[in-house]
Design a protein around this motif. Structure first.
Motif, PDB file in Angstrom:
ATOM      1  N   GLU A  39       0.835  -1.206   0.000  1.00  0.00           N
ATOM      2  CA  GLU A  39       0.000   0.000   0.000  1.00  0.00           C
ATOM      3  C   GLU A  39       0.869   1.255   0.000  1.00  0.00           C
ATOM      4  O   GLU A  39       0.557   2.236  -0.693  1.00  0.00           O
ATOM      5  CB  GLU A  39      -0.918  -0.027   1.221  1.00  0.00           C
ATOM      6  N   SER A 383     -11.206  -5.738   2.441  1.00  0.00           N
ATOM      7  CA  SER A 383     -11.673  -5.391   1.093  1.00  0.00           C
ATOM      8  C   SER A 383     -10.650  -4.561   0.318  1.00  0.00           C
ATOM      9  O   SER A 383     -10.500  -4.710  -0.899  1.00  0.00           O
ATOM     10  CB  SER A 383     -13.003  -4.634   1.181  1.00  0.00           C
ATOM     11  N   GLU A 384      -9.908  -3.690   1.043  1.00  0.00           N
ATOM     12  CA  GLU A 384      -8.930  -2.851   0.334  1.00  0.00           C
ATOM     13  C   GLU A 384      -7.768  -3.662  -0.213  1.00  0.00           C
ATOM     14  O   GLU A 384      -7.033  -3.194  -1.097  1.00  0.00           O
ATOM     15  CB  GLU A 384      -8.409  -1.733   1.246  1.00  0.00           C
ATOM     16  N   ASN A 387      -7.949  -4.180  -3.989  1.00  0.00           N
ATOM     17  CA  ASN A 387      -7.470  -3.077  -4.822  1.00  0.00           C
ATOM     18  C   ASN A 387      -5.944  -3.089  -4.930  1.00  0.00           C
ATOM     19  O   ASN A 387      -5.385  -2.775  -5.986  1.00  0.00           O
ATOM     20  CB  ASN A 387      -7.940  -1.739  -4.244  1.00  0.00           C
TER      21      ASN A 387
END
Length: 950
Positions: A39, A383-384, A387
């Motif tokens: 991230e 959920s992230e 991505n």
């Protein structure tokens, strides 16, 4: 083409670099930490998403390979009005309207007091440079790299070359012009001892990337601010390069591998979850809850079976619909959501079955072992994360995860299609027939002694006495009764003090008697409280006796119960005859049987003998029963039996000893009183002793916990010697008379039915196991860093082992365990080992029960095919690159192979893309990092070729 590997690399100061740890150590890295690192890299690109409308003249990239933060702060303050973006590790600024400067630091970190590359930071920077130059076009580029100055010039230049290689590897392809880099050497000095007054010395030096050399003279520098013009002016050489479309296509192998390894760890964890889910579902399917169609009589069992079948169906359908169109990590998350929704229902079903007769012990045992782990997965896939993985999708190698899911789908389909046959239950049931808890290795000359008797007759007690009389003690089981127990439980065979059988499986005790090996088998009672468990253990007993030339049966009879009723004795005789399927004749029975009467009190055996003819054998209409009773009577009459008294008969206590001493003193006092010459002083002394003993007796009677029991003289040892001598005598007689039983196992109708059901699906089970083993072995070869030579040797070894298996020189278990040890993969294949062991045991049972009536398909056909594909692909790779590589002294091929990160390019290029430029010889050091990167690149070639083939 610029061959960056020609630069030469020094070995990294710390060989354990962050991001390059072997995948087998990946459990030490949490998923959350990995996603945080990814991230950070992703957000850095998004937060600094700067795009200029026009083509700019120049861009200067300044890379600080020191921990010098002073230069960063000084430069920021001087040029602050022109800064476009600023971050902790650098900044982006306009030098003027047509010139851009990008500054980066914190590329180096300290690990164990040594400076090493921060590959996370380097990957972040190189991704930014790649993206930044794709979005913005510059006529010329300038590169500046800052280092700490060191005394040893040669070591410093070697280190600088290594860092430049790490930084620029992957940026340039087919560059014909010179690529020059301005290297800044900084040296900070404290001029007067005051830590706050620091003077910086800086020297510049040109490094030519194409020729791997530095400009000899050092250029004195005084850099207070970074400008493009400054570096152009102080340099006597052109240090800028034209931007071309063929440059900056890759972030290089090292950084690519760093990101890829992070994602590979994530997929490895996903792969483990699928394997764990499969293992848990199989464990639930194996619970023998409906072997005898119990669900027809109990709604709780029926509900459990329906709920489990429904769960399998839903997972199977989810995989079928989404495996091709959905991202694998999303699919796995969806599967886990399904499992979580169903887990509570399954748990409630198990709880509701805990009181069902015959199967309750299995459910309770399973619940106690699993505790809160039933369909409970703690994998926190937020959920992230989807991505993040989508952003880095070009770095994903997920073929093996997809294969794992597809294999799981095949297994689910097999379970569902044959659900009403309950294959896992039956296979688990049969494989347990061969559970061996022996603590003594049997030999061909081993003598077997089997203890047969109903539940609670005292078989385990007798085994403990034979094993170690010193480990026995006396305990109170109620206010009026006492029983045997053991002192050291860890060294004992469990003794039950309840109405249920404590022995759940056959237990072997090995001892040596006069240089002979004797194996005593403690068994669950023939009238065990669990019918299914009794059947399993009876077959275990049979298999032991079948391979023995001579054996003895200790036939245990509860003397206390027999003194009241002959019902238990007749039941035991019937069960024994049924167990041996009426195969033992009267003569044989006399040669193998030793009656053992247990729990007998003084005088009880005399009563048993008296009533044997008149009561025990009276009203006995069954001929087999009558013959059995007659043989027992003959054994009693000829004194060929063993008598075990009640437990308290073998022990004495400090209370009993005091009572005996008290009685003795009382007699002495009485004798003194009756004597002609009474000695009052002696009488009073005896009375005082007696009173003290009475007080001690009173204290012990009031506090039973202080009563201590000890073995009475050698009584238990005498019992042990009597048992051993009787067994030896009977074995000797059998050998003298050449008695040898040829027993045949005869299955019950329910056993035959179960066998036939599993046999029909055995080949399908073999195929599934073969595919699972093949995938595990191939994955291990493809996803561990190995050289081409190592891979070829492993494939040759596996092929050789397969040939040995097909020649029946080794069995399937030996083959699999040997390969696992060779590949060091034992940590990840427990579930495969278990399944293979089950099927192998079933094969063995088939050969015993119905020899010659079944044909078993060979294992490992799929593995053989996949190993051949891998070997063929290795040959292609070797033919393509090895001839040229072996002529070189160091590795340089990976600068071309780095393009393999894009599978589409490889499929077009492999295997001829990079042949023409591989002959160039390099004579610098062959270093560990070079070799590792080369091995990974070659492995990637083999991997892609293999997956293309299948």
């Amino acid at each position: 083409m610029i061959e960056l590997s020609q630069i030469g690399m020094i070995q990294e100061e710390n060989s354990t670099q962050t991001g390059f740890q072997d995948l087998e150590n990946k459990e030490y890295t949490s998923i959350k930490t990995i996603f945080q690192e990814l991230e950070d890299i992703k957000q850095f690109q998004l937060n600094n998403n700067q795009e200029f409308q026009n083509i700019m003249d120049q861009c200067l990239f300044y890379f600080n390979f020191t921990n010098d933060k002073f230069f960063y702060h000084q430069s920021q303050q001087a040029i602050n009005p022109n800064i476009i973006k600023s971050w902790n590790d650098g900044f982006l600024k306009k030098d003027n309207d047509q010139q851009i400067i990008a500054y980066f630091q914190n590329i180096i970190k300290v690990d164990d007091q040594l400076e090493v590359i921060n590959y996370g930071q380097l990957s972040k920077i190189k991704l930014f440079v790649k993206w930044f130059l794709e979005k913005n076009k510059f006529k010329r580029l300038t590169f500046v790299v800052q280092f700490n100055k060191e005394q040893n010039v040669d070591e410093l230049e070697k280190k600088m070359k290594h860092r430049i290689y790490q930084l620029f590897e992957g940026f340039f392809e087919e560059a014909n012009e010179d690529i020059m880099i301005f290297c800044v050497q900084s040296n900070k000095e404290n001029t007067n001892g005051d830590l706050e007054i620091i003077q910086y010395e800086k020297f510049g030096q040109i490094y030519i990337l194409n020729q791997q050399e530095f400009q000899n003279e050092l250029i004195q520098m005084d850099v207070s601010e970074i400008t493009v013009n400054y570096f152009n002016q102080i340099s006597t050489n052109r240090i800028t390069v034209m931007q071309k479309d063929i440059y900056f296509k890759s972030i290089g192998y090292s950084c690519n591998q760093y990101i890829q390894n992070k994602i590979l760890i994530v997929f490895y964890e996903l792969n483990k979850i699928i394997s764990l889910l499969k293992f848990q579902l199989k464990s639930l399917l194996e619970l023998p809850t409906n072997l005898n169609k119990e669900q027809n009589n109990d709604p709780n069992i029926k509900k459990y079976q329906n709920d489990l079948k429904q769960l399998i169906y839903i997972i199977m359908e989810k995989i079928s619909h989404e495996i091709e169109k959905s991202q694998l990590y999303i699919l796995i998350c969806n599967i886990l959501n399904i499992v979580r929704e169903s887990s509570q229902c399954i748990k409630e079903d198990l709880q509701n079955m805990q009181d069902i007769p015959n199967i309750s012990w299995k459910i309770k045992k399973y619940l106690s072992e699993q505790q809160n782990n039933i369909l409970n997965f703690q994998f926190d896939f937020q959920s992230e994360y989807n991505n993040i993985l989508e952003y880095f999708k070009e770095y994903q190698i997920s073929d093996y995860v997809k294969q794992t899911i597809q294999q799981f789908q095949i297994q689910l389909k097999f379970w569902f299609d044959h659900y009403e046959s309950y294959i896992p239950q039956r296979l688990f049931f049969f494989s347990n027939l061969f559970h061996n808890s022996s603590n003594f290795q049997s030999t061909d000359n081993s003598q077997y002694v089997v203890l047969l008797g109903l539940t609670k007759v005292g078989k385990s007690t007798l085994m403990n006495i034979i094993s170690n009389p010193d480990n026995m003690k006396l305990v109170k089981t109620s206010s009026e009764s006492q029983s045997f127990d053991v002192i050291d439980v860890d060294k004992s065979i469990l003794i039950s003090h309840t109405n249920n059988s404590q022995t759940c499986q056959t237990i072997d005790l090995g001892i040596r008697i006069n240089d002979s090996d004797w194996i005593f088998i403690d068994t669950p009672g023939l009238g065990d409280t669990c019918e299914e468990r009794r059947l399993i253990n009876q077959i275990n007993i049979f298999l032991r006796l079948k391979k023995s030339k001579q054996f003895v049966i200790l036939f245990l009879i509860d003397g206390e119960q027999l003194n009241k009723s002959k019902k238990d004795l007749l039941e035991l005789i019937e069960l024994t005859n049924n167990f041996f399927n009426q195969q033992i004749s009267t003569q044989n029975l006399e040669q193998i049987l030793i009656p053992v009467f247990t729990k007998v009190s003084q005088g009880m055996m005399t009563d048993i003998k008296k009533r044997w003819e008149t009561e025990t054998m009276n009203n006995c209409n069954n001929i087999k029963e009558k013959e059995f009773l007659r043989i027992l009577k003959n054994k009693i009459d000829s004194n060929q039996y063993i008598l075990t008294l009640k437990a308290e008969s073998y022990f004495t206590s400090n209370l009993i000893q005091l009572q005996e001493t008290k009685a003795k003193l009382f007699n002495e006092i009485q004798q003194l009183k009756q004597s002609a010459e009474q000695d009052e002083i002696l009488i009073n002394d005896k009375r005082n002793q007696k009173e003290k003993i009475e007080e001690q007796i009173q204290d012990l009677e009031n506090n039973n916990s202080e009563i201590e029991f000890k073995i009475r003289s050698s009584s238990i040892y005498d019992l042990r010697e009597q048992i051993l001598s009787q067994c030896q005598l009977l074995i000797y007689q059998q050998k003298e008379q050449h008695e040898q039983l040829n027993l045949q196992l005869s299955l019950t109708p329910s056993m035959k039915e179960s066998f036939e059901i599993v046999l029909k699906q055995l080949n399908n089970l073999n195929i599934i196991i073969d595919e699972l083993i093949s995938d595990a072995i191939v994955y291990n070869i493809l996803y561990k860093s190995r050289s081409l030579d190592e891979i070829e040797k492993l494939l040759q070894y596996i092929q050789g082992s397969l040939q040995m298996f097909h020649k029946q020189q080794i069995n399937c278990e030996q083959f699999f365990l040997d390969i696992c040890e060779k590949l060091d993969m034992a940590k990840n294949i427990q579930y495969l080992d278990k399944e293979l062991s089950q099927i192998f045991k079933f094969h063995y049972l088939c050969s015993i029960c119905i020899p010659g009536q079944i044909e078993i398909q060979q294992y490992f056909q799929q593995l053989k095919s996949n190993i051949c594909k891998l070997k063929t692909n290795c040959t292609k790779v070797k033919d393509t690159i090895t001839t040229q590589i072996l002529e070189c002294q160091i590795i340089r091929i990976f600068t071309k192979i780095k393009t393999l990160i894009n599978p589409n390019m490889i499929r077009m290029a492999f295997p001829f893309y990079f042949i023409y430029d591989l002959y160039y010889q390099i004579k610098q050091l062959k270093l560990e990092q070079d070799i590792k990167q080369y091995n990974e690149a070659v492995l990637q070639l083999i991997r892609i070729g293999y997956y293309d083939n299948i």
